[in-house]
Write a protein that holds these residues in place. Sequence first.
Motif, mmCIF file in Angstrom:
data_model
loop_
_atom_site.group_PDB
_atom_site.id
_atom_site.type_symbol
_atom_site.label_atom_id
_atom_site.label_comp_id
_atom_site.label_asym_id
_atom_site.label_seq_id
_atom_site.Cartn_x
_atom_site.Cartn_y
_atom_site.Cartn_z
ATOM 1 N N PRO A 35 -12.401 8.480 4.759
ATOM 2 C CA PRO A 35 -11.175 9.060 5.298
ATOM 3 C C PRO A 35 -10.110 7.994 5.505
ATOM 4 O O PRO A 35 -10.434 6.814 5.676
ATOM 5 C CB PRO A 35 -11.631 9.638 6.637
ATOM 6 C CG PRO A 35 -12.806 8.788 7.044
ATOM 7 C CD PRO A 35 -13.460 8.327 5.792
ATOM 8 N N LEU A 36 -8.847 8.408 5.487
ATOM 9 C CA LEU A 36 -7.767 7.438 5.691
ATOM 10 C C LEU A 36 -6.608 8.070 6.456
ATOM 11 O O LEU A 36 -6.360 9.259 6.331
ATOM 12 C CB LEU A 36 -7.276 6.860 4.354
ATOM 13 C CG LEU A 36 -6.407 7.709 3.440
ATOM 14 C CD1 LEU A 36 -5.694 6.829 2.450
ATOM 15 C CD2 LEU A 36 -7.218 8.757 2.692
ATOM 16 N N HIS A 37 -5.957 7.239 7.266
ATOM 17 C CA HIS A 37 -4.776 7.716 7.987
ATOM 18 C C HIS A 37 -3.572 7.626 7.064
ATOM 19 O O HIS A 37 -3.450 6.682 6.274
ATOM 20 C CB HIS A 37 -4.519 6.848 9.227
ATOM 21 C CG HIS A 37 -5.532 7.069 10.310
ATOM 22 N ND1 HIS A 37 -5.609 8.244 11.021
ATOM 23 C CD2 HIS A 37 -6.511 6.272 10.802
ATOM 24 C CE1 HIS A 37 -6.584 8.169 11.905
ATOM 25 N NE2 HIS A 37 -7.157 6.981 11.784
ATOM 26 N N LYS A 38 -2.675 8.625 7.175
ATOM 27 C CA LYS A 38 -1.432 8.593 6.394
ATOM 28 C C LYS A 38 -0.270 8.902 7.317
ATOM 29 O O LYS A 38 -0.435 9.695 8.261
ATOM 30 C CB LYS A 38 -1.471 9.647 5.293
ATOM 31 C CG LYS A 38 -2.260 9.221 4.068
ATOM 32 C CD LYS A 38 -2.160 10.206 2.936
ATOM 33 C CE LYS A 38 -2.896 9.630 1.713
ATOM 34 N NZ LYS A 38 -3.121 10.619 0.671
ATOM 35 N N VAL A 39 0.878 8.319 7.035
ATOM 36 C CA VAL A 39 2.074 8.653 7.821
ATOM 37 C C VAL A 39 2.503 10.060 7.421
ATOM 38 O O VAL A 39 2.928 10.298 6.292
ATOM 39 C CB VAL A 39 3.216 7.645 7.588
ATOM 40 C CG1 VAL A 39 4.485 8.106 8.310
ATOM 41 C CG2 VAL A 39 2.802 6.268 8.068
ATOM 42 N N CYS A 40 2.364 11.003 8.359
ATOM 43 C CA CYS A 40 2.638 12.420 8.074
ATOM 44 C C CYS A 40 2.653 13.133 9.428
ATOM 45 O O CYS A 40 1.898 12.755 10.334
ATOM 46 C CB CYS A 40 1.521 12.971 7.183
ATOM 47 S SG CYS A 40 1.740 14.710 6.749
ATOM 48 N N GLY A 41 3.489 14.158 9.569
ATOM 49 C CA GLY A 41 3.551 14.897 10.827
ATOM 50 C C GLY A 41 2.350 15.809 11.060
ATOM 51 O O GLY A 41 2.124 16.294 12.162
ATOM 52 N N PRO A 248 0.833 1.541 15.310
ATOM 53 C CA PRO A 248 1.122 2.761 14.548
ATOM 54 C C PRO A 248 0.922 2.533 13.048
ATOM 55 O O PRO A 248 0.895 1.395 12.583
ATOM 56 C CB PRO A 248 2.607 3.006 14.849
ATOM 57 C CG PRO A 248 3.164 1.655 15.157
ATOM 58 C CD PRO A 248 2.044 0.876 15.800
ATOM 59 N N GLU A 249 0.780 3.631 12.300
ATOM 60 C CA GLU A 249 0.855 3.565 10.834
ATOM 61 C C GLU A 249 2.332 3.531 10.470
ATOM 62 O O GLU A 249 3.120 4.310 11.031
ATOM 63 C CB GLU A 249 0.268 4.836 10.207
ATOM 64 C CG GLU A 249 -1.197 5.066 10.454
ATOM 65 C CD GLU A 249 -2.056 4.138 9.636
ATOM 66 O OE1 GLU A 249 -1.741 3.910 8.452
ATOM 67 O OE2 GLU A 249 -3.036 3.625 10.201
ATOM 68 N N VAL A 250 2.726 2.662 9.553
ATOM 69 C CA VAL A 250 4.150 2.545 9.198
ATOM 70 C C VAL A 250 4.297 2.508 7.678
ATOM 71 O O VAL A 250 3.517 1.848 7.001
ATOM 72 C CB VAL A 250 4.764 1.237 9.779
ATOM 73 C CG1 VAL A 250 6.261 1.168 9.489
ATOM 74 C CG2 VAL A 250 4.529 1.136 11.274
ATOM 75 N N ILE A 251 5.283 3.255 7.151
ATOM 76 C CA ILE A 251 5.619 3.117 5.723
ATOM 77 C C ILE A 251 7.126 3.033 5.585
ATOM 78 O O ILE A 251 7.869 3.525 6.445
ATOM 79 C CB ILE A 251 5.119 4.303 4.861
ATOM 80 C CG1 ILE A 251 5.559 5.645 5.460
ATOM 81 C CG2 ILE A 251 3.621 4.272 4.670
ATOM 82 C CD1 ILE A 251 5.400 6.810 4.505
ATOM 83 N N ASN A 252 7.589 2.414 4.517
ATOM 84 C CA ASN A 252 9.039 2.403 4.295
ATOM 85 C C ASN A 252 9.353 2.880 2.879
ATOM 86 O O ASN A 252 8.472 3.372 2.177
ATOM 87 C CB ASN A 252 9.655 1.042 4.608
ATOM 88 C CG ASN A 252 9.097 -0.043 3.725
ATOM 89 O OD1 ASN A 252 8.481 0.240 2.704
ATOM 90 N ND2 ASN A 252 9.289 -1.283 4.112
ATOM 91 N N GLU A 253 10.621 2.798 2.510
ATOM 92 C CA GLU A 253 11.070 3.244 1.178
ATOM 93 C C GLU A 253 10.738 4.724 0.943
ATOM 94 O O GLU A 253 10.205 5.095 -0.103
ATOM 95 C CB GLU A 253 10.445 2.378 0.072
ATOM 96 C CG GLU A 253 10.880 0.929 0.078
ATOM 97 C CD GLU A 253 12.342 0.734 -0.303
ATOM 98 O OE1 GLU A 253 12.981 1.663 -0.833
ATOM 99 O OE2 GLU A 253 12.865 -0.368 -0.027
ATOM 100 N N ILE A 254 11.038 5.562 1.949
ATOM 101 C CA ILE A 254 10.821 7.006 1.785
ATOM 102 C C ILE A 254 12.079 7.588 1.149
ATOM 103 O O ILE A 254 13.152 7.567 1.754
ATOM 104 C CB ILE A 254 10.550 7.673 3.150
ATOM 105 C CG1 ILE A 254 9.339 7.026 3.816
ATOM 106 C CG2 ILE A 254 10.359 9.174 2.988
ATOM 107 C CD1 ILE A 254 9.167 7.395 5.285
ATOM 108 N N SER A 255 11.934 8.098 -0.053
ATOM 109 C CA SER A 255 13.117 8.529 -0.810
ATOM 110 C C SER A 255 13.111 10.039 -1.020
ATOM 111 O O SER A 255 12.088 10.618 -1.375
ATOM 112 C CB SER A 255 13.112 7.819 -2.171
ATOM 113 O OG SER A 255 14.024 8.443 -3.035
ATOM 114 N N PHE A 256 14.281 10.652 -0.792
ATOM 115 C CA PHE A 256 14.416 12.092 -1.048
ATOM 116 C C PHE A 256 15.204 12.336 -2.339
ATOM 117 O O PHE A 256 15.791 13.399 -2.540
ATOM 118 C CB PHE A 256 15.101 12.783 0.139
ATOM 119 C CG PHE A 256 14.420 12.483 1.452
ATOM 120 C CD1 PHE A 256 13.126 12.915 1.677
ATOM 121 C CD2 PHE A 256 15.049 11.726 2.425
ATOM 122 C CE1 PHE A 256 12.474 12.619 2.862
ATOM 123 C CE2 PHE A 256 14.415 11.426 3.619
ATOM 124 C CZ PHE A 256 13.117 11.874 3.834
#
Length: 369
Positions: A35-41, A248-256
């Motif tokens: 299992p893995l944690h992901k940045v997600c609501g 916290p889990e952190v990610i960047n470069e989230i593109s829409f």
Amino acid sequence: MQIAVIGGGLAGLTSAIAMANQGLSVTLIEKKSYPLHKVCGEYVSNEVLPYLRSIGADPALLQPASISRFRLTSPKGVVLESPLDLGGFGVSRYTFDQFLYQVALSKGVQVRLQTAVQDVQFAGNQFLLKLSDGDTLTAEVALGAFGKRSTLDRQLNRSFFSKRSPYLGVKYHLRLDMPTDLIALHNFQDGYAGISAIEDGRYCFCYLTTRENLRRHGAIPAMERAILQQNPHLRRIFSEAEFLYEQPEVINEISFATKTCVENHLLLCGDAAGMITPLCGNGMAMAIHAGKLAAEQVVHYFQSGRNRQALEAGYTLAWKKQFEQRLRVGRAVQRLFGHPLLSEAAVGTLRHLPAAVRLIMRQTHGQPF
Ligand SMILES: Cc1cc2nc3c(=O)[nH]c(=O)nc-3n(C[C@H](O)[C@H](O)[C@H](O)COP(=O)(O)OP(=O)(O)OC[C@H]3O[C@@H](n4cnc5c(N)ncnc54)[C@H](O)[C@@H]3O)c2cc1C
């Protein structure tokens, strides 16, 4: 091998399960392991339930939280509340992805974990995949379900990859005294945070903000104190909650950015084909739905004369019909809530217009499928 699925998030796992259910031979390649944690609501729209049950992956087994009410607050703390017409369920990605992985194995999907696809070429009517362990695979059909940003996007020369995106995401799991049937979205200067219940009496607390906001304050705790906590509802969360991670889990470069859903003959699903703003809480449902559309087209391809042109055209048509408008509305909503004055005005106005709130929700969600 008939089919290679690149990436084992929601789009990849559910499409692999659906294709294996139809007797096709599927290999899924995932660069991490479960299992893995992901940045997600971690709020999933109920629109996915009929489909997940139909492929043998009913999330009720995970005892998720059942969510039926929505609360939105402005940076100054003004509150708007609305019922959720469709509602949703809350389950951590740690549990959900692991569950789908187990279902995929039980259906006969071959899964290669901790293996990244480094290169995909299409020649002689088949795909050649180069893997990080030095192996190569060939497949007649390949699905790209590698998420919002992958080295494969660079290799495929996709235009969004070279443009920097200003957004970053941060996620915690916590315990807090809060109703389990409520999802709350709290705005703050240059961002918004969502909180809702998941399994085991825990809550997911996740926010989206800009790299610039973080740069101004130097570190995440300083930014949270100076900016997020100006919203009284967020101040309460930070002062009363028990945070369950060290970091916290952190990610960047989230593109829409707008993307394509077929690239060099790869069928792209989920965030790889386009990401809706997290504010809408519909990205996971869209990933699962896109996986369904791709699986249906691939099954049809193998059952009816193997016409690749028809496969790609059929998928493109189905994808655009289902998602193009939703992504467009999502981008408009994202612009509205990125700015403190605009989001203050939007919450202040929309709280008197419940029909408009429900219309926006309908426009950013699909129907049960
Ligand atoms: C801050 C934030 C909050 C969000 N909140 C919500 C929410 O509450 N509700 C909701 O519905 N959606 C939400 N979303 C969106 C949701 O998380 C995504 O839309 C969803 O995860 C997309 O699923 P996917 O399968 O396309 O991609 P992913 O789940 O990202 O899976 C992609 C997989 O591909 C793998 N991979 C990548 N490259 C390679 C490679 N080269 N080789 C092999 N494997 C590879 C990755 O390791 C990953 O496991 C949120 C997103 C963000 C950023």
